[in-house]
Design a protein around this motif. Structure first.
Motif, mmCIF file in Angstrom:
data_model
loop_
_atom_site.group_PDB
_atom_site.id
_atom_site.type_symbol
_atom_site.label_atom_id
_atom_site.label_comp_id
_atom_site.label_asym_id
_atom_site.label_seq_id
_atom_site.Cartn_x
_atom_site.Cartn_y
_atom_site.Cartn_z
ATOM 1 N N UNK A 183 0.808 -1.219 0.000
ATOM 2 C CA UNK A 183 0.000 0.000 0.000
ATOM 3 C C UNK A 183 0.842 1.270 0.000
ATOM 4 N N UNK A 184 2.074 1.187 0.521
ATOM 5 C CA UNK A 184 2.903 2.387 0.518
ATOM 6 C C UNK A 184 3.241 2.830 -0.902
ATOM 7 N N UNK A 185 3.221 1.905 -1.859
ATOM 8 C CA UNK A 185 3.534 2.292 -3.242
ATOM 9 C C UNK A 185 2.467 3.237 -3.806
ATOM 10 N N UNK A 186 1.176 2.858 -3.850
ATOM 11 C CA UNK A 186 0.193 3.825 -4.354
ATOM 12 C C UNK A 186 0.023 5.026 -3.432
ATOM 13 N N UNK A 187 0.270 4.853 -2.132
ATOM 14 C CA UNK A 187 0.204 5.987 -1.205
ATOM 15 C C UNK A 187 1.275 7.018 -1.546
ATOM 16 N N UNK A 188 2.517 6.560 -1.677
ATOM 17 C CA UNK A 188 3.610 7.463 -2.012
ATOM 18 C C UNK A 188 3.461 8.061 -3.396
ATOM 19 N N UNK A 189 2.964 7.262 -4.347
ATOM 20 C CA UNK A 189 2.777 7.761 -5.713
ATOM 21 C C UNK A 189 1.697 8.837 -5.757
ATOM 22 N N UNK A 190 0.623 8.633 -4.998
ATOM 23 C CA UNK A 190 -0.451 9.633 -4.949
ATOM 24 C C UNK A 190 0.062 10.937 -4.358
ATOM 25 N N UNK A 191 0.889 10.841 -3.324
ATOM 26 C CA UNK A 191 1.480 12.034 -2.730
ATOM 27 C C UNK A 191 2.397 12.742 -3.725
ATOM 28 N N UNK A 192 3.227 11.958 -4.420
ATOM 29 C CA UNK A 192 4.131 12.538 -5.405
ATOM 30 C C UNK A 192 3.388 13.204 -6.547
ATOM 31 N N UNK A 193 2.342 12.539 -7.047
ATOM 32 C CA UNK A 193 1.556 13.114 -8.141
ATOM 33 C C UNK A 193 0.833 14.380 -7.691
ATOM 34 N N UNK A 194 0.292 14.357 -6.482
ATOM 35 C CA UNK A 194 -0.411 15.533 -5.960
ATOM 36 C C UNK A 194 0.512 16.744 -5.909
ATOM 37 N N UNK A 195 1.734 16.539 -5.458
ATOM 38 C CA UNK A 195 2.676 17.645 -5.318
ATOM 39 C C UNK A 195 3.277 18.087 -6.658
ATOM 40 N N UNK A 196 3.563 17.128 -7.523
ATOM 41 C CA UNK A 196 4.348 17.447 -8.723
ATOM 42 C C UNK A 196 3.519 17.822 -9.942
ATOM 43 N N UNK A 197 2.305 17.297 -10.043
ATOM 44 C CA UNK A 197 1.519 17.537 -11.253
ATOM 45 C C UNK A 197 0.976 18.968 -11.301
ATOM 46 N N UNK A 198 0.772 19.510 -12.499
ATOM 47 C CA UNK A 198 0.273 20.887 -12.627
ATOM 48 C C UNK A 198 -1.138 21.035 -12.068
ATOM 49 N N UNK A 199 -1.493 22.285 -11.765
ATOM 50 C CA UNK A 199 -2.796 22.554 -11.159
ATOM 51 C C UNK A 199 -3.944 22.166 -12.079
ATOM 52 N N UNK A 200 -3.769 22.354 -13.376
ATOM 53 C CA UNK A 200 -4.856 22.017 -14.295
ATOM 54 C C UNK A 200 -5.074 20.517 -14.421
ATOM 55 N N UNK A 201 -4.135 19.720 -13.850
ATOM 56 C CA UNK A 201 -4.285 18.269 -13.848
ATOM 57 C C UNK A 201 -4.669 17.748 -12.463
ATOM 58 N N UNK A 202 -4.937 18.671 -11.542
ATOM 59 C CA UNK A 202 -5.377 18.275 -10.212
ATOM 60 C C UNK A 202 -4.286 18.242 -9.167
#
Length: 282
Positions: free
Chosen positions: A215-234
């Motif tokens: 579970x830490x894999x999708x948890x960490x990936x979700x955190x990384x995507x949330x921080x790194x992805x542009x605002x128009x992508x959420x």
């Protein structure tokens, strides 16, 4: 001619030979630091892979080859080590996080394999690894990684947990279109549920550990995507470069702290055998 089994010298030599085939435990104790660094490493693996693939423009295949070679070199160093070395262990975790993610990405984006199929296949491979591990060693305890064969099973299982976690996380995200914040809350909640079940309701510790590890894999990936992805992508829009550098810096600081304090160094294996003190020179 066979030695006399009653000869004290022969008995001592035989015991010494058995002990010499063992290593000091090669993995850290599972503490709060373990889980913090694991999630940070997973996040770094996700964002750094995107940085190489997209920001630098290496492409998926080139990134996979480069990181695969880096992982092989790091694993060789890990297997040659005679004990747990914090920086080397966590370097392997970061690299295997990247490679496990890239394996799933290559299957999905490169070969068009559905995420449901990838999730099923990696689940079967992980279960098969555990079955083979237990059949050979009669234990799945991560506190008993003091032979090279057990270490091999351990890292193979970790690779499949990252690949499975990637496929499972992406499948959930695509199927339910949760968005990064809700996905982060979902996987954080599942992780907390496993922790409560293990610590409060006596869920089997080995099962609880590996469920949490996946579970830490999708948890960490979700955190990384949330921080790194542009605002128009959420996302928040910090970018893969800054996210990777900040998280990597925190990992380095925590690993340095553990190297000095040795708070994650275990005292003995937990599978009923004596704690080995001799090292296999090979």
């Amino acid at each position: 001619m066979a030695g006399n089994p009653g000869n004290p010298t022969a008995v001592a030599a035989s015991a010494g030979a058995r002990t010499a085939r063992r290593l000091l435990c090669k993995v850290p104790e599972v503490t709060v630091f373990f889980w913090i660094i694991k999630i940070l490493a997973t996040t770094t693996g996700e964002t750094f892979a995107d940085y190489l693939n997209m920001t630098l423009g290496l492409g998926l295949q080139t990134t996979t080859v480069v990181m695969g070679i880096a992982l092989i070199v790091a694993l060789i160093a890990q297997f040659r080590a005679d004990r747990y070395i914090p920086w080397l262990y966590w370097l392997n975790v970061v690299l295997i996080s990247i490679v496990g993610t890239l394996i799933t990405d290559n299957l999905t984006d490169g070969l068009g394999v559905p995420l449901t199929v990838s999730t099923t296949v990696f689940s079967i491979l992980l279960i098969a690894t555990f079955i083979a591990w237990y059949a050979k060693e009669k234990t799945l305890s991560i506190h008993s990684i003091y032979t090279r064969r057990r270490e091999g099973f351990y890292w193979l299982a970790i690779l499949f947990t990252f690949a499975l976690g990637t496929a499972f996380g992406d499948m959930i995200a695509e199927k339910f279109s949760l968005g990064y914040p809700l996905a982060l809350l979902l996987f954080a909640g599942l992780f907390a549920l496993v922790a409560v079940a293990t610590l409060g309701f006596k869920l089997n510790a080995v099962l609880g550990f590996w469920l949490a590890y996946i579970l830490t894999r999708p948890l960490g990936a979700s955190l990384g995507d949330l921080l790194s992805q542009p605002r128009n992508a959420g996302g928040v829009g910090i970018g893969t470069t800054v996210t990777s550098v900040v998280f990597l810096a925190v990992i380095v600081a925590l690993v340095a702290f553990l190297t000095v304090t040795k708070r994650d160094v275990g005292a003995a294996p937990t599978d009923g055998t004596a704690s080995p003190r001799q090292v296999d020179p090979s």
